[in-house]
Design a protein around this motif. Structure first.
Motif, mmCIF file in Angstrom:
data_model
loop_
_atom_site.group_PDB
_atom_site.id
_atom_site.type_symbol
_atom_site.label_atom_id
_atom_site.label_comp_id
_atom_site.label_asym_id
_atom_site.label_seq_id
_atom_site.Cartn_x
_atom_site.Cartn_y
_atom_site.Cartn_z
ATOM 1 N N UNK A 138 -60.838 -42.807 44.666
ATOM 2 C CA UNK A 138 -61.566 -41.551 44.909
ATOM 3 C C UNK A 138 -60.661 -40.353 44.632
ATOM 4 N N UNK A 139 -59.417 -40.423 45.111
ATOM 5 C CA UNK A 139 -58.479 -39.320 44.891
ATOM 6 C C UNK A 139 -58.154 -39.145 43.412
ATOM 7 N N UNK A 140 -58.010 -40.274 42.696
ATOM 8 C CA UNK A 140 -57.740 -40.198 41.263
ATOM 9 C C UNK A 140 -58.910 -39.566 40.520
ATOM 10 N N UNK A 141 -60.133 -39.955 40.916
ATOM 11 C CA UNK A 141 -61.313 -39.382 40.273
ATOM 12 C C UNK A 141 -61.393 -37.878 40.522
ATOM 13 N N UNK A 142 -61.109 -37.469 41.760
ATOM 14 C CA UNK A 142 -61.139 -36.056 42.084
ATOM 15 C C UNK A 142 -60.043 -35.298 41.359
ATOM 16 N N UNK A 159 -67.491 -28.382 44.380
ATOM 17 C CA UNK A 159 -66.944 -28.658 45.708
ATOM 18 C C UNK A 159 -68.016 -28.720 46.787
ATOM 19 N N UNK A 160 -69.288 -28.545 46.394
ATOM 20 C CA UNK A 160 -70.409 -28.613 47.327
ATOM 21 C C UNK A 160 -70.218 -27.618 48.469
ATOM 22 N N UNK A 161 -70.044 -26.340 48.106
ATOM 23 C CA UNK A 161 -69.803 -25.276 49.067
ATOM 24 C C UNK A 161 -71.089 -24.525 49.379
ATOM 25 N N UNK A 162 -71.054 -23.775 50.478
ATOM 26 C CA UNK A 162 -72.151 -22.873 50.801
ATOM 27 C C UNK A 162 -71.873 -21.470 50.275
ATOM 28 N N UNK A 163 -70.615 -21.037 50.419
ATOM 29 C CA UNK A 163 -70.210 -19.712 49.936
ATOM 30 C C UNK A 163 -68.786 -19.773 49.407
ATOM 31 N N UNK A 164 -68.519 -18.915 48.429
ATOM 32 C CA UNK A 164 -67.160 -18.676 47.969
ATOM 33 C C UNK A 164 -67.056 -17.187 47.655
ATOM 34 N N UNK A 165 -65.960 -16.576 48.060
ATOM 35 C CA UNK A 165 -65.841 -15.123 47.904
ATOM 36 C C UNK A 165 -64.376 -14.736 47.787
ATOM 37 N N UNK A 166 -64.180 -13.492 47.387
ATOM 38 C CA UNK A 166 -62.825 -12.950 47.214
ATOM 39 C C UNK A 166 -62.730 -11.604 47.919
ATOM 40 N N UNK A 189 -59.433 -31.402 51.939
ATOM 41 C CA UNK A 189 -58.438 -32.322 51.406
ATOM 42 C C UNK A 189 -57.337 -31.558 50.675
ATOM 43 N N UNK A 190 -56.217 -32.239 50.483
ATOM 44 C CA UNK A 190 -55.123 -31.626 49.739
ATOM 45 C C UNK A 190 -55.535 -31.327 48.302
ATOM 46 N N UNK A 191 -56.409 -32.177 47.748
ATOM 47 C CA UNK A 191 -56.884 -31.941 46.382
ATOM 48 C C UNK A 191 -57.706 -30.652 46.323
ATOM 49 N N UNK A 192 -58.566 -30.424 47.322
ATOM 50 C CA UNK A 192 -59.378 -29.206 47.362
ATOM 51 C C UNK A 192 -58.499 -27.972 47.542
ATOM 52 N N UNK A 193 -57.554 -28.069 48.484
ATOM 53 C CA UNK A 193 -56.647 -26.945 48.719
ATOM 54 C C UNK A 193 -55.832 -26.656 47.470
ATOM 55 N N UNK A 221 -54.457 -23.274 42.852
ATOM 56 C CA UNK A 221 -54.250 -23.118 41.411
ATOM 57 C C UNK A 221 -55.120 -21.996 40.850
ATOM 58 N N UNK A 222 -56.368 -21.911 41.348
ATOM 59 C CA UNK A 222 -57.249 -20.821 40.920
ATOM 60 C C UNK A 222 -56.674 -19.479 41.381
ATOM 61 N N UNK A 223 -56.155 -19.430 42.608
ATOM 62 C CA UNK A 223 -55.530 -18.206 43.109
ATOM 63 C C UNK A 223 -54.347 -17.804 42.243
ATOM 64 N N UNK A 224 -53.596 -18.798 41.784
ATOM 65 C CA UNK A 224 -52.461 -18.527 40.905
ATOM 66 C C UNK A 224 -52.923 -17.955 39.563
#
Length: 311
Positions: A132-136, A167-174, A276-280, A285-288
């Motif tokens: 699962x982690x490899x797939x993600x 990521x199956x989120x409800x909201x994402x914002x900056x 998860x660490x993969x999500x974080x 990386x996107x923040x970078x």
């Protein structure tokens, strides 16, 4: 040794006594939840966490295969057969389709079957988690590459929409810090918010003041994410999170030349999830990427405000 939390299904009282005596004789500490049917076993599974399911091969409301198919991927299962020794007439509780059994004179004979069942299930679960982690990891690499392309085209909204879906989120914002940088770090301005279908926007105001923001500020200064809910949340923070209708939140800072410049917030309004660490790592990386985009824009534009080139 960690106590075993056992879910016992349709084992008669006399045979259950054999099982309990055997486990105690083998040195196991354990607790038992006993239910009488397949349906009650499924209900019990969703009410609590168990280390092992031990079931009679005969159930009053269906085949044991039905129960194993429902719970087998979530919980190791051991199927037992109740009977009597043909020679001594002693009660015998046998592991179905094996030579392992329990009776009064052979209390430990079945323990290898118990230990093998637990070890085999844990090994299979570990393999599934690794896969699962490899797939993600593979998926998130592709997602990050797409986000980089979208940011190169000055389309932060497209990048956030992609992250929302994957990521199956409800909201994402900056949010970004208000200028000048020497001002109150608690004053933050919303740059963009993307929500899932049916999820109302909650960050539509121009500024935000998070209760107890000093804790968040310290984590952001240390280049660490905020993971909510956490044991460190104040009452005011819990109330603030509830006002967003969010059960889980992840906030990742965007770093600047001196300190942090803003943060990406992710919310789940349906699930209390552990990020998860993969999500974080993906959001970091996107923040970078956003940080690099901002640095490049600042060098090529007289207006050096954060992310002015992004829409």
């Amino acid at each position: 040794m960690k106590p075993l939390n056992l879910l016992i299904v349709a084992i008669q009282k006399e045979y259950l006594a054999l099982l309990e005596d055997s486990l105690g004789y083998a040195g196991y500490k354990f607790s038992i939840r006993q239910v009488a049917s397949k349906q009650l076993a499924i209900e019990a599974f969703y009410e609590s966490k168990y280390d092992l399911l031990i079931s009679n091969c005969l159930l009053p409301d269906g085949k044991i295969t039905d129960l194993a198919n429902v719970l087998g991927s979530q919980l190791p299962c051991l199927v037992m057969t109740e009977g009597h020794c043909p020679v001594t007439a002693e009660r015998v509780l046998a592991v179905t389709e094996t030579s392992y059994y329990i009776n009064c004179s052979n209390k430990l004979g079945w323990i290898p079957a118990l230990e093998n069942t637990l070890a085999k299930w844990k090994n299979n679960a570990r393999k599934k988690i690794d896969q699962h982690n490899q797939n993600h990891e593979s998926l998130y690499k592709k997602v990050l590459a797409r986000c980089e392309d979208e940011l190169a085209s000055d389309s932060l909204s497209n990048a956030f929409s992609l992250l929302l879906e994957v990521m199956d989120l409800s909201r994402i914002y900056l949010y970004i810090k208000n200028q000048p940088a020497s001002g109150d770090a608690q004053d933050l301005t919303l740059k963009i918010e993307v929500t899932a279908p049916g999820v109302p926007a909650k960050h539509s105001g121009k500024t935000i003041k998070i209760p107890g923001f000093n804790r968040w500020n310290a984590l952001f200064d240390a280049k660490k994410p905020v993971l909510e809910p956490s044991a460190n949340m104040t009452g005011a923070e819990i109330q603030w999170l509830s006002q967003q209708d969010a059960l889980s939140l992840l906030a990742v800072p965007i770093q600047g030349n001196v300190g942090w410049l803003g943060f990406i917030g992710l919310e789940d309004t349906l699930n209390s999830r552990e990020w998860t660490q993969a999500e974080i790592g993906l959001i970091e990386s996107v923040a970078s990427l956003i940080q690099k985009k901002n640095t490049t824009s600042a060098k090529t534009s007289r207006n050096s405000k954060l992310l002015t080139s992004l829409a």
